[in-house]
Design a protein around this motif. Structure first.
Motif, mmCIF file in Angstrom:
data_model
loop_
_atom_site.group_PDB
_atom_site.id
_atom_site.type_symbol
_atom_site.label_atom_id
_atom_site.label_comp_id
_atom_site.label_asym_id
_atom_site.label_seq_id
_atom_site.Cartn_x
_atom_site.Cartn_y
_atom_site.Cartn_z
ATOM 1 N N VAL A 152 -1.227 55.380 32.822
ATOM 2 C CA VAL A 152 -2.410 55.595 33.639
ATOM 3 C C VAL A 152 -2.808 57.056 33.542
ATOM 4 O O VAL A 152 -1.977 57.960 33.739
ATOM 5 C CB VAL A 152 -2.164 55.214 35.121
ATOM 6 C CG1 VAL A 152 -3.399 55.498 35.956
ATOM 7 C CG2 VAL A 152 -1.764 53.749 35.230
ATOM 8 N N THR A 155 -5.585 59.932 35.051
ATOM 9 C CA THR A 155 -6.601 60.164 36.074
ATOM 10 C C THR A 155 -7.882 60.710 35.462
ATOM 11 O O THR A 155 -8.950 60.574 36.022
ATOM 12 C CB THR A 155 -6.087 61.161 37.131
ATOM 13 O OG1 THR A 155 -5.663 62.357 36.475
ATOM 14 C CG2 THR A 155 -4.915 60.575 37.887
ATOM 15 N N PHE A 173 -14.282 48.031 38.285
ATOM 16 C CA PHE A 173 -13.876 48.544 36.978
ATOM 17 C C PHE A 173 -14.934 48.275 35.909
ATOM 18 O O PHE A 173 -15.613 47.249 35.927
ATOM 19 C CB PHE A 173 -12.574 47.873 36.515
ATOM 20 C CG PHE A 173 -11.394 48.163 37.396
ATOM 21 C CD1 PHE A 173 -10.672 49.342 37.250
ATOM 22 C CD2 PHE A 173 -11.003 47.255 38.362
ATOM 23 C CE1 PHE A 173 -9.573 49.596 38.044
ATOM 24 C CE2 PHE A 173 -9.911 47.508 39.169
ATOM 25 C CZ PHE A 173 -9.196 48.682 39.011
ATOM 26 N N LEU A 207 -5.462 43.339 32.344
ATOM 27 C CA LEU A 207 -5.506 44.072 31.088
ATOM 28 C C LEU A 207 -4.439 43.589 30.111
ATOM 29 O O LEU A 207 -4.601 43.703 28.900
ATOM 30 C CB LEU A 207 -5.347 45.570 31.353
ATOM 31 C CG LEU A 207 -6.425 46.209 32.249
ATOM 32 C CD1 LEU A 207 -6.160 47.688 32.427
ATOM 33 C CD2 LEU A 207 -7.816 45.974 31.676
ATOM 34 N N MET A 216 -8.578 48.676 27.997
ATOM 35 C CA MET A 216 -8.705 49.906 28.762
ATOM 36 C C MET A 216 -9.698 49.683 29.900
ATOM 37 O O MET A 216 -10.591 48.852 29.786
ATOM 38 C CB MET A 216 -9.190 51.055 27.868
ATOM 39 C CG MET A 216 -8.276 51.331 26.688
ATOM 40 S SD MET A 216 -8.851 52.711 25.654
ATOM 41 C CE MET A 216 -10.292 51.972 24.876
ATOM 42 N N ASP A 255 -12.279 53.016 36.514
ATOM 43 C CA ASP A 255 -12.848 52.675 37.822
ATOM 44 C C ASP A 255 -13.922 53.705 38.188
ATOM 45 O O ASP A 255 -14.133 54.694 37.480
ATOM 46 C CB ASP A 255 -11.762 52.555 38.893
ATOM 47 C CG ASP A 255 -11.096 53.884 39.251
ATOM 48 O OD1 ASP A 255 -11.717 54.944 39.015
ATOM 49 O OD2 ASP A 255 -9.963 53.857 39.749
ATOM 50 N N ASN A 271 -10.905 57.155 37.495
ATOM 51 C CA ASN A 271 -9.543 56.918 37.015
ATOM 52 C C ASN A 271 -9.564 55.996 35.797
ATOM 53 O O ASN A 271 -10.323 55.023 35.752
ATOM 54 C CB ASN A 271 -8.686 56.286 38.114
ATOM 55 C CG ASN A 271 -8.570 57.193 39.321
ATOM 56 O OD1 ASN A 271 -8.208 58.352 39.195
ATOM 57 N ND2 ASN A 271 -8.926 56.672 40.484
ATOM 58 N N TYR A 272 -8.697 56.305 34.863
ATOM 59 C CA TYR A 272 -8.663 55.604 33.582
ATOM 60 C C TYR A 272 -7.326 54.897 33.440
ATOM 61 O O TYR A 272 -6.271 55.469 33.727
ATOM 62 C CB TYR A 272 -8.856 56.626 32.458
ATOM 63 C CG TYR A 272 -8.537 56.139 31.074
ATOM 64 C CD1 TYR A 272 -9.258 55.113 30.489
ATOM 65 C CD2 TYR A 272 -7.520 56.726 30.323
ATOM 66 C CE1 TYR A 272 -8.977 54.674 29.205
ATOM 67 C CE2 TYR A 272 -7.227 56.309 29.040
ATOM 68 C CZ TYR A 272 -7.960 55.283 28.494
ATOM 69 O OH TYR A 272 -7.685 54.862 27.227
ATOM 70 N N TYR A 273 -7.357 53.630 32.986
ATOM 71 C CA TYR A 273 -6.158 52.815 32.875
ATOM 72 C C TYR A 273 -6.008 52.330 31.432
ATOM 73 O O TYR A 273 -6.944 51.792 30.863
ATOM 74 C CB TYR A 273 -6.245 51.616 33.828
ATOM 75 C CG TYR A 273 -6.480 52.021 35.257
ATOM 76 C CD1 TYR A 273 -5.423 52.211 36.134
ATOM 77 C CD2 TYR A 273 -7.777 52.241 35.728
ATOM 78 C CE1 TYR A 273 -5.637 52.595 37.445
ATOM 79 C CE2 TYR A 273 -8.001 52.630 37.036
ATOM 80 C CZ TYR A 273 -6.928 52.812 37.889
ATOM 81 O OH TYR A 273 -7.154 53.214 39.175
ATOM 82 N N ASP A 274 -4.806 52.523 30.893
ATOM 83 C CA ASP A 274 -4.564 52.143 29.496
ATOM 84 C C ASP A 274 -3.120 51.665 29.368
ATOM 85 O O ASP A 274 -2.269 52.346 28.801
ATOM 86 C CB ASP A 274 -4.830 53.348 28.589
ATOM 87 C CG ASP A 274 -4.667 53.021 27.109
ATOM 88 O OD1 ASP A 274 -4.479 53.964 26.332
ATOM 89 O OD2 ASP A 274 -4.711 51.834 26.740
ATOM 90 N N PRO A 275 -2.802 50.474 29.902
ATOM 91 C CA PRO A 275 -1.406 50.032 29.949
ATOM 92 C C PRO A 275 -0.799 49.665 28.601
ATOM 93 O O PRO A 275 0.416 49.583 28.478
ATOM 94 C CB PRO A 275 -1.458 48.815 30.876
ATOM 95 C CG PRO A 275 -2.843 48.284 30.701
ATOM 96 C CD PRO A 275 -3.715 49.481 30.501
#
Length: 324
Positions: A2, A4, A43, A101, A111, A114, A118-122
């Motif tokens: 994750v 930010t 998102f 995701l 990816m 929000d 915030n950026y999410y890339d699991p």
């Protein structure tokens, strides 16, 4: 994984993406119940983020929201999780309510951003993009085997190298509905980078295809016959009419170009493209000229033979003079 914030080199692109999404939502006919103002729009996900990072204008926007949309969508997609598609300002906006995701097809499409930044890339999609690769996961392909064709098309169009799990493409594609297969196949075979896509299907996914040595016009029968996809119609959902035409193009007798053109016309040119017979293609303009200028067929017992004989004689003369 994750983050930010995005790395500084692409932060301005992410800002642009988020601002564009805000503008799209504000342009909805009634956004009182579907709005960023009450934090219901959670998102922005998928291919739009990928395209922005690559410096490409997004083709569509995928939004995850629990909000109720107060007007009718253009179409409703999906089975287990419904996706509502809207056309807003010429842009495609897909709205669904479930963010998972881990289940999305490829890491670079998994990816999310929000609306607090915030950026999410699991699954390491950003790393894939920076390394110019597409990670292929067997479990994701088994969930929806049509992703085999999508992976080849995506790699070809974005200049990516497929990496990861090796799978039996033959076995997977035989599990897919023919209608879905053919729809996805057409998107791939008619794309500008179709040759690269065929090469990926052959080398990485081990499909029994032939990679043509030259590019060909964007016509499904020509390209299908040239890569020999019609030898395995069940793999690509090819309809019988197309399959039969491809066999005709592959096995058409082109030994006598004038006779072949006068018999088959434009179809002979298609066969010549598939079989790499430039001498037939060179005579095509002369054949078209004859058709345009041909005198009216006199009343005879066999007018079609009379026309055929005239056509062949005209083309043979052009062929001998080298004036095709």
């Amino acid at each position: 994984m994750v983050f930010t914030v995005f790395p500084p080199s692409i932060n301005h692109l992410v800002t642009f993406t988020a601002e564009t999404a805000y503008q799209i939502v504000r342009s909805l006919p009634d956004h009182t119940n579907f709005t960023i103002y009450n934090n219901n729009m959670d998102f922005l996900v998928g291919g739009c983020l990928r395209d922005i990072i690559l410096g490409k204008p997004p083709k569509d926007y995928d939004i995850i929201s629990d909000a109720h949309v107060p007007f009718e969508p253009k179409v409703v997609l999906g089975k287990d999780v419904l996706t509502y598609r809207y056309i807003i300002g010429g842009k495609i906006v897909d709205v669904s309510s479930q963010l998972n995701l881990q289940k999305r097809d490829f890491p670079m499409n998994a990816m999310a951003l929000d609306f607090q930044g915030n950026y999410y890339d699991p699954r390491g999609g950003l790393e894939d993009l920076f390394n110019r690769q597409l990670s292929v996961e067997k479990e994701r392909l088994e969930e929806d085997p049509i992703r085999v064709l999508r992976a080849a098309k995506l790699c070809a169009e974005l200049g990516l190298t497929p990496v990861g799990d090796k799978v039996d493409g033959l076995l997977l594609l035989r599990q897919v509905n023919e209608g879905r297969l053919y729809q996805e196949y057409l998107k791939m075979i008619l794309s500008p980078e179709w040759l690269k896509a065929i090469e990926i299907l052959k080398d990485f996914f081990q499909l029994p295809l032939k990679v043509p040595s030259t590019n060909l016009p964007p016509l499904a029968p020509i390209r299908t016959s040239a890569c020999e996809a019609h030898h395995y119609p069940e793999l690509f959902g090819l309809p019988p009419k197309l399959t039969n035409l491809c066999w005709d193009l592959e096995h058409m007798d082109l030994a006598d170009p004038p006779a072949c053109l006068c018999t088959h016309g434009k179809k002979a040119v298609w066969g010549a493209l598939v079989q790499s017979k430039p001498e037939v293609i060179q005579l095509y303009k002369a054949w078209a000229l004859f058709r345009h200028r041909a005198p009216k067929t006199p009343t005879t017992e066999n007018p079609h033979k009379h026309y055929y004989d005239q056509c062949v004689a005209f083309l043979r003369e052009k062929q001998e003079l080298g004036d095709a």
